[in-house]
Design a protein around this motif. Structure first.
Motif, mmCIF file in Angstrom:
data_model
loop_
_atom_site.group_PDB
_atom_site.id
_atom_site.type_symbol
_atom_site.label_atom_id
_atom_site.label_comp_id
_atom_site.label_asym_id
_atom_site.label_seq_id
_atom_site.Cartn_x
_atom_site.Cartn_y
_atom_site.Cartn_z
ATOM 1 N N MET A 44 9.321 7.171 -9.283
ATOM 2 C CA MET A 44 7.854 7.841 -9.206
ATOM 3 C C MET A 44 7.958 9.535 -9.177
ATOM 4 O O MET A 44 8.724 9.679 -7.795
ATOM 5 C CB MET A 44 7.224 7.075 -8.446
ATOM 6 C CG MET A 44 6.215 7.055 -9.046
ATOM 7 S SD MET A 44 4.268 6.410 -7.797
ATOM 8 C CE MET A 44 4.423 7.696 -7.065
ATOM 9 N N TYR B 101 4.180 4.074 -1.505
ATOM 10 C CA TYR B 101 4.453 5.282 -3.375
ATOM 11 C C TYR B 101 5.380 4.376 -2.653
ATOM 12 O O TYR B 101 6.309 3.929 -4.773
ATOM 13 C CB TYR B 101 4.588 6.421 -2.438
ATOM 14 C CG TYR B 101 3.274 7.012 -2.269
ATOM 15 C CD1 TYR B 101 2.613 6.779 -2.859
ATOM 16 C CD2 TYR B 101 3.342 7.712 -1.416
ATOM 17 C CE1 TYR B 101 1.425 7.516 -2.605
ATOM 18 C CE2 TYR B 101 2.191 8.319 -0.602
ATOM 19 C CZ TYR B 101 1.413 8.703 -1.139
ATOM 20 O OH TYR B 101 -0.187 8.889 -0.672
ATOM 21 N N CYS B 102 6.508 3.207 -1.889
ATOM 22 C CA CYS B 102 7.990 3.002 -2.240
ATOM 23 C C CYS B 102 7.699 1.651 -3.040
ATOM 24 O O CYS B 102 8.633 1.648 -4.110
ATOM 25 C CB CYS B 102 8.690 2.838 -1.488
ATOM 26 S SG CYS B 102 8.878 3.919 0.282
ATOM 27 N N ARG B 103 6.213 0.797 -3.056
ATOM 28 C CA ARG B 103 6.264 -0.255 -3.832
ATOM 29 C C ARG B 103 6.412 -0.033 -5.408
ATOM 30 O O ARG B 103 6.993 -0.140 -6.419
ATOM 31 C CB ARG B 103 5.512 -0.851 -3.744
ATOM 32 C CG ARG B 103 5.165 -2.251 -4.720
ATOM 33 C CD ARG B 103 3.465 -2.852 -3.936
ATOM 34 N NE ARG B 103 2.235 -2.547 -4.251
ATOM 35 C CZ ARG B 103 2.171 -1.613 -5.450
ATOM 36 N NH1 ARG B 103 2.445 -2.271 -6.768
ATOM 37 N NH2 ARG B 103 0.674 -0.849 -5.424
ATOM 38 N N LEU B 104 5.722 1.661 -5.595
ATOM 39 C CA LEU B 104 5.754 1.650 -6.985
ATOM 40 C C LEU B 104 7.309 2.451 -7.637
ATOM 41 O O LEU B 104 7.762 2.147 -8.834
ATOM 42 C CB LEU B 104 4.402 3.015 -7.127
ATOM 43 C CG LEU B 104 2.971 2.867 -6.561
ATOM 44 C CD1 LEU B 104 2.084 3.884 -6.737
ATOM 45 C CD2 LEU B 104 3.109 1.450 -7.673
ATOM 46 N N GLU C 135 1.145 -1.300 0.148
ATOM 47 C CA GLU C 135 -0.392 0.211 -0.023
ATOM 48 C C GLU C 135 0.802 0.815 0.497
ATOM 49 O O GLU C 135 0.438 2.455 0.745
ATOM 50 C CB GLU C 135 -0.864 0.190 1.127
ATOM 51 C CG GLU C 135 -2.012 -1.106 1.084
ATOM 52 C CD GLU C 135 -3.282 -0.796 0.005
ATOM 53 O OE1 GLU C 135 -3.632 0.016 0.129
ATOM 54 O OE2 GLU C 135 -2.930 -2.139 -0.662
ATOM 55 N N THR D 79 5.427 12.689 -9.290
ATOM 56 C CA THR D 79 4.100 12.679 -9.847
ATOM 57 C C THR D 79 3.449 14.542 -9.513
ATOM 58 O O THR D 79 4.427 14.868 -8.264
ATOM 59 C CB THR D 79 2.494 12.192 -9.638
ATOM 60 O OG1 THR D 79 1.248 12.195 -9.735
ATOM 61 C CG2 THR D 79 2.981 12.120 -7.713
ATOM 62 N N ASP E 107 -3.627 11.505 -8.971
ATOM 63 C CA ASP E 107 -3.058 10.183 -9.707
ATOM 64 C C ASP E 107 -3.826 9.176 -9.999
ATOM 65 O O ASP E 107 -3.825 8.423 -9.200
ATOM 66 C CB ASP E 107 -1.107 10.111 -9.649
ATOM 67 C CG ASP E 107 -0.011 8.871 -10.412
ATOM 68 O OD1 ASP E 107 -0.283 8.406 -10.896
ATOM 69 O OD2 ASP E 107 0.953 9.748 -11.444
ATOM 70 N N ARG F 168 -2.244 6.125 -10.455
ATOM 71 C CA ARG F 168 -1.462 4.960 -10.131
ATOM 72 C C ARG F 168 -1.975 4.990 -7.488
ATOM 73 O O ARG F 168 -1.663 4.454 -7.757
ATOM 74 C CB ARG F 168 -0.104 4.976 -10.238
ATOM 75 C CG ARG F 168 0.018 5.530 -11.594
ATOM 76 C CD ARG F 168 1.304 5.255 -12.064
ATOM 77 N NE ARG F 168 2.194 7.533 -11.825
ATOM 78 C CZ ARG F 168 3.233 7.572 -11.869
ATOM 79 N NH1 ARG F 168 4.339 7.098 -12.035
ATOM 80 N NH2 ARG F 168 3.110 8.651 -11.510
ATOM 81 N N THR F 169 -1.712 6.293 -7.997
ATOM 82 C CA THR F 169 -2.114 6.628 -6.022
ATOM 83 C C THR F 169 -2.817 7.450 -5.362
ATOM 84 O O THR F 169 -3.493 7.283 -4.089
ATOM 85 C CB THR F 169 -0.470 7.430 -5.748
ATOM 86 O OG1 THR F 169 -0.777 8.812 -6.780
ATOM 87 C CG2 THR F 169 0.647 6.988 -6.286
ATOM 88 N N THR G 191 8.689 -0.670 -8.078
ATOM 89 C CA THR G 191 8.889 -1.775 -9.368
ATOM 90 C C THR G 191 8.711 -0.647 -10.266
ATOM 91 O O THR G 191 8.610 -1.750 -12.108
ATOM 92 C CB THR G 191 7.759 -2.328 -8.995
ATOM 93 O OG1 THR G 191 6.432 -1.481 -8.863
ATOM 94 C CG2 THR G 191 7.661 -2.805 -7.616
ATOM 95 N N ASN G 192 8.950 0.360 -10.691
ATOM 96 C CA ASN G 192 8.992 1.469 -11.358
ATOM 97 C C ASN G 192 10.035 1.216 -12.847
ATOM 98 O O ASN G 192 11.058 1.280 -11.897
ATOM 99 C CB ASN G 192 8.454 3.036 -11.602
ATOM 100 C CG ASN G 192 8.117 3.163 -12.833
ATOM 101 O OD1 ASN G 192 6.978 2.921 -13.005
ATOM 102 N ND2 ASN G 192 8.559 5.001 -12.523
#
Length: 284
Positions: free
Chosen positions: A82, A70-73, A68, A84, A90, A92-93, A76-77
């Protein structure tokens, strides 16, 4: 991708210290109010250090389930980045629970790795207002993350060196010296306590001289594990003598109940400890 840090090192003292010194520079360079470093555990992301200029948005110790965040995004990005203009709009978030909690708009984050390329966590900036981050901004934050990678390596090297050996010096029958050096954290202290108790039992020790002259005191806190060691030795019939307490630290801790009531003897130095137990060097 390595994510085992959660169970390896509990305190990254150098990383916390250096990152805090850099946060003000980062915030001014990128025109944001909040900057922070996270560590990726097996199940959660935890904030190790943070800077909040106007209000406490991200606090140290703040932890969120990895899926849950932003770090995961970021991790993995593509490009390990990342950014925004507005987290709340956004796609994604905007549906993430953390977005509703923080109500933040401008955001930029990059992956923080160790020198081996393993993912450690993230370095992020955010702001209540919308922000347009350029490629120069992204490159700047990546360059800071590269510097912090070396600090992570320093902390890990210090940590692993602590397990090379416990500095127990057998002096004579019934007497040993333990010289504590550097930082004694919870993990390292377990090794020290175990080795000292085994040494005391196997070598039939009567006195353990514990020298603190090279011990690093973190945040003016005396390692509570040292009291555990003193009491454990006392219970098996081993008397302890503490040496190397500096005047400055003694002044800070004079009212500390555990320190003043520990079942131990305090002397100025190792020679005084040897004199106390009646051990004398004889020149030939």
């Amino acid at each position: 991708m390595a994510d085992d840090y959660e169970n390896e090192i509990t305190n990254y003292y150098s990383l916390k210290s250096v990152s805090r010194k850099m946060f003000d520079l980062i915030s001014k360079q990128l025109n944001v109010k909040t900057t922070y470093v996270t560590r990726k555990g097996k199940r959660a992301i935890t904030v190790l250090s943070s800077f909040n200029e106007d209000e406490e948005i991200i606090t140290e110790g703040y932890s969120v389930e990895y899926g849950e965040t932003y770090c995961r995004l970021i991790i993995t990005n593509e490009g390990s980045t990342m950014k925004t203009r507005n987290l709340m709009t956004d796609s994604r978030t905007r549906e993430l629970e953390v977005t509703g909690e923080l109500k933040i708009k401008g955001f930029l984050g990059v992956t923080l790795k160790d020198l081996k390329g393993n993912v450690f966590g993230t370095l992020c900036v955010m702001d209540r207002k919308e922000r347009e981050f350029s490629e120069d901004d992204v490159n700047y934050l990546h360059s800071i993350a590269g510097i912090l990678s070396h600090i992570i390596e320093l902390d890990e090297t210090k940590h692993h060196m602590g397990f090379l050996s416990v500095p127990i010096i057998p002096l004579t029958d019934g007497v040993s010296i333990l010289s504590l050096q550097g930082i004694v954290d919870e993990v390292r202290s377990e090794q020290i306590i175990s080795d000292v108790l085994h040494n005391a039992a196997e070598s039939d020790i009567d006195f353990f001289i514990i020298d603190l002259s090279k011990l690093y005191i973190q945040d003016n806190r005396f390692p509570k594990e040292l009291f555990t060691l003193i009491n454990a030795l006392y219970l098996i019939g081993v008397r302890t003598i503490i040496t190397g307490v500096t005047p400055a630290f003694a002044h800070e801790q004079v009212d500390h109940f555990d320190l003043t009531n520990a079942k131990t003897k305090y002397v100025n130095n190792i020679q005084s400890a040897l004199d106390y137990i009646g051990y004398h060097l004889i020149e030939k």
